[in-house]
Design an enzyme around this catalytic site. Structure first.
Site, PDB file in Angstrom:
ATOM      1  N   ARG A  85      -1.504   6.818   7.819  1.00  0.00           N
ATOM      2  CA  ARG A  85      -0.929   5.656   8.484  1.00  0.00           C
ATOM      3  C   ARG A  85       0.379   6.052   9.144  1.00  0.00           C
ATOM      4  O   ARG A  85       1.458   5.731   8.673  1.00  0.00           O
ATOM      5  CB  ARG A  85      -0.683   4.521   7.458  1.00  0.00           C
ATOM      6  CG  ARG A  85      -1.927   3.871   6.894  1.00  0.00           C
ATOM      7  CD  ARG A  85      -2.770   3.133   7.939  1.00  0.00           C
ATOM      8  NE  ARG A  85      -2.075   2.149   8.706  1.00  0.00           N
ATOM      9  CZ  ARG A  85      -2.037   0.850   8.432  1.00  0.00           C
ATOM     10  NH1 ARG A  85      -2.694   0.372   7.398  1.00  0.00           N
ATOM     11  NH2 ARG A  85      -1.369   0.024   9.200  1.00  0.00           N
ATOM     12  N   CYS A  97      -7.717   2.544 -12.380  1.00  0.00           N
ATOM     13  CA  CYS A  97      -7.987   3.684 -11.498  1.00  0.00           C
ATOM     14  C   CYS A  97      -9.438   3.629 -11.037  1.00  0.00           C
ATOM     15  O   CYS A  97     -10.317   3.146 -11.751  1.00  0.00           O
ATOM     16  CB  CYS A  97      -7.774   5.005 -12.228  1.00  0.00           C
ATOM     17  SG  CYS A  97      -6.119   5.239 -12.872  1.00  0.00           S
ATOM     18  N   GLU A 100     -11.924   7.152  -4.899  1.00  0.00           N
ATOM     19  CA  GLU A 100     -12.000   6.832  -3.468  1.00  0.00           C
ATOM     20  C   GLU A 100     -13.347   7.292  -2.929  1.00  0.00           C
ATOM     21  O   GLU A 100     -13.961   8.222  -3.448  1.00  0.00           O
ATOM     22  CB  GLU A 100     -10.859   7.563  -2.742  1.00  0.00           C
ATOM     23  CG  GLU A 100     -10.657   7.168  -1.318  1.00  0.00           C
ATOM     24  CD  GLU A 100     -10.028   5.789  -1.154  1.00  0.00           C
ATOM     25  OE1 GLU A 100     -10.299   5.170  -0.110  1.00  0.00           O
ATOM     26  OE2 GLU A 100      -9.284   5.336  -2.037  1.00  0.00           O
ATOM     27  N   ARG A 121       2.109   4.461 -16.688  1.00  0.00           N
ATOM     28  CA  ARG A 121       2.476   4.028 -18.045  1.00  0.00           C
ATOM     29  C   ARG A 121       3.653   4.852 -18.557  1.00  0.00           C
ATOM     30  O   ARG A 121       4.597   4.320 -19.142  1.00  0.00           O
ATOM     31  CB  ARG A 121       1.291   4.147 -18.998  1.00  0.00           C
ATOM     32  CG  ARG A 121       0.294   3.019 -18.874  1.00  0.00           C
ATOM     33  CD  ARG A 121      -0.705   3.013 -20.018  1.00  0.00           C
ATOM     34  NE  ARG A 121      -1.521   4.219 -20.085  1.00  0.00           N
ATOM     35  CZ  ARG A 121      -2.628   4.420 -19.387  1.00  0.00           C
ATOM     36  NH1 ARG A 121      -3.064   3.495 -18.541  1.00  0.00           N
ATOM     37  NH2 ARG A 121      -3.311   5.529 -19.514  1.00  0.00           N
ATOM     38  N   ARG A 140       0.831  -1.207   0.000  1.00  0.00           N
ATOM     39  CA  ARG A 140       0.000   0.000   0.000  1.00  0.00           C
ATOM     40  C   ARG A 140       0.856   1.244   0.000  1.00  0.00           C
ATOM     41  O   ARG A 140       1.995   1.244   0.434  1.00  0.00           O
ATOM     42  CB  ARG A 140      -0.883   0.027   1.254  1.00  0.00           C
ATOM     43  CG  ARG A 140      -2.021  -0.967   1.281  1.00  0.00           C
ATOM     44  CD  ARG A 140      -3.070  -0.691   0.217  1.00  0.00           C
ATOM     45  NE  ARG A 140      -3.376   0.718   0.049  1.00  0.00           N
ATOM     46  CZ  ARG A 140      -4.294   1.394   0.736  1.00  0.00           C
ATOM     47  NH1 ARG A 140      -5.036   0.804   1.642  1.00  0.00           N
ATOM     48  NH2 ARG A 140      -4.492   2.679   0.506  1.00  0.00           N
ATOM     49  N   ARG A 153      -4.048   7.077  -3.772  1.00  0.00           N
ATOM     50  CA  ARG A 153      -3.702   5.853  -3.050  1.00  0.00           C
ATOM     51  C   ARG A 153      -3.366   4.763  -4.061  1.00  0.00           C
ATOM     52  O   ARG A 153      -3.829   4.802  -5.198  1.00  0.00           O
ATOM     53  CB  ARG A 153      -4.859   5.406  -2.166  1.00  0.00           C
ATOM     54  CG  ARG A 153      -5.142   6.334  -0.998  1.00  0.00           C
ATOM     55  CD  ARG A 153      -6.419   5.899  -0.271  1.00  0.00           C
ATOM     56  NE  ARG A 153      -6.659   6.643   0.941  1.00  0.00           N
ATOM     57  CZ  ARG A 153      -7.286   7.809   1.010  1.00  0.00           C
ATOM     58  NH1 ARG A 153      -7.729   8.387  -0.096  1.00  0.00           N
ATOM     59  NH2 ARG A 153      -7.478   8.400   2.176  1.00  0.00           N
TER      60      ARG A 153
END
Length: 120
Positions: free
Chosen positions: A115, A74, A77, A63, A7, A89
């Protein structure tokens, strides 16, 4: 070798295709470097963006950095109230000899707040 999910996230200052491209390259380069991955180790990459990012697709940036032969996708979110804006993310699926606990998840710039336990 095992398949691992890795992640990461990065925040950009505004919705701008150049800023997105630079951020995706920084994030993917960081993930690949921290986990000693090459493009051949990658299985697939899932990008998400917060709904306020519409200037480009993160996959287009991947790419452009030479990952065009990797399956990339894609998505948007979830629009959770008061969530971190302008955030890209990623979930990378890769072949690696690293154990789950040894995988380095990369959170950069403003996304480190997502995080704190994993941020570099």
């Amino acid at each position: 070798m095992s398949v691992r999910g890795i992640r990461g996230a990065i925040q950009i200052d505004r919705d701008d295709a150049t800023l997105m491209r630079d951020a995706v390259v920084e994030l993917m380069t960081g993930i690949m470097g921290a986990n000693s991955l090459t493009a051949e180790d990658l299985i697939s990459v899932l990008f998400t963006c917060t709904p306020d990012l519409t200037s480009d697709f993160p996959a287009a940036s991947a790419r452009a950095m030479g990952l065009g032969h990797i399956p990339l996708i894609c998505a948007v979110e979830m629009a959770v109230p008061e969530s971190l804006p302008r955030t890209i993310r990623v979930l990378v699926h890769a072949n690696t000899s690293l154990s789950h606990k040894d995988v380095s998840h990369i959170y950069l710039r403003g996304a480190t707040v997502l995080r704190k336990d994993l941020a570099q």
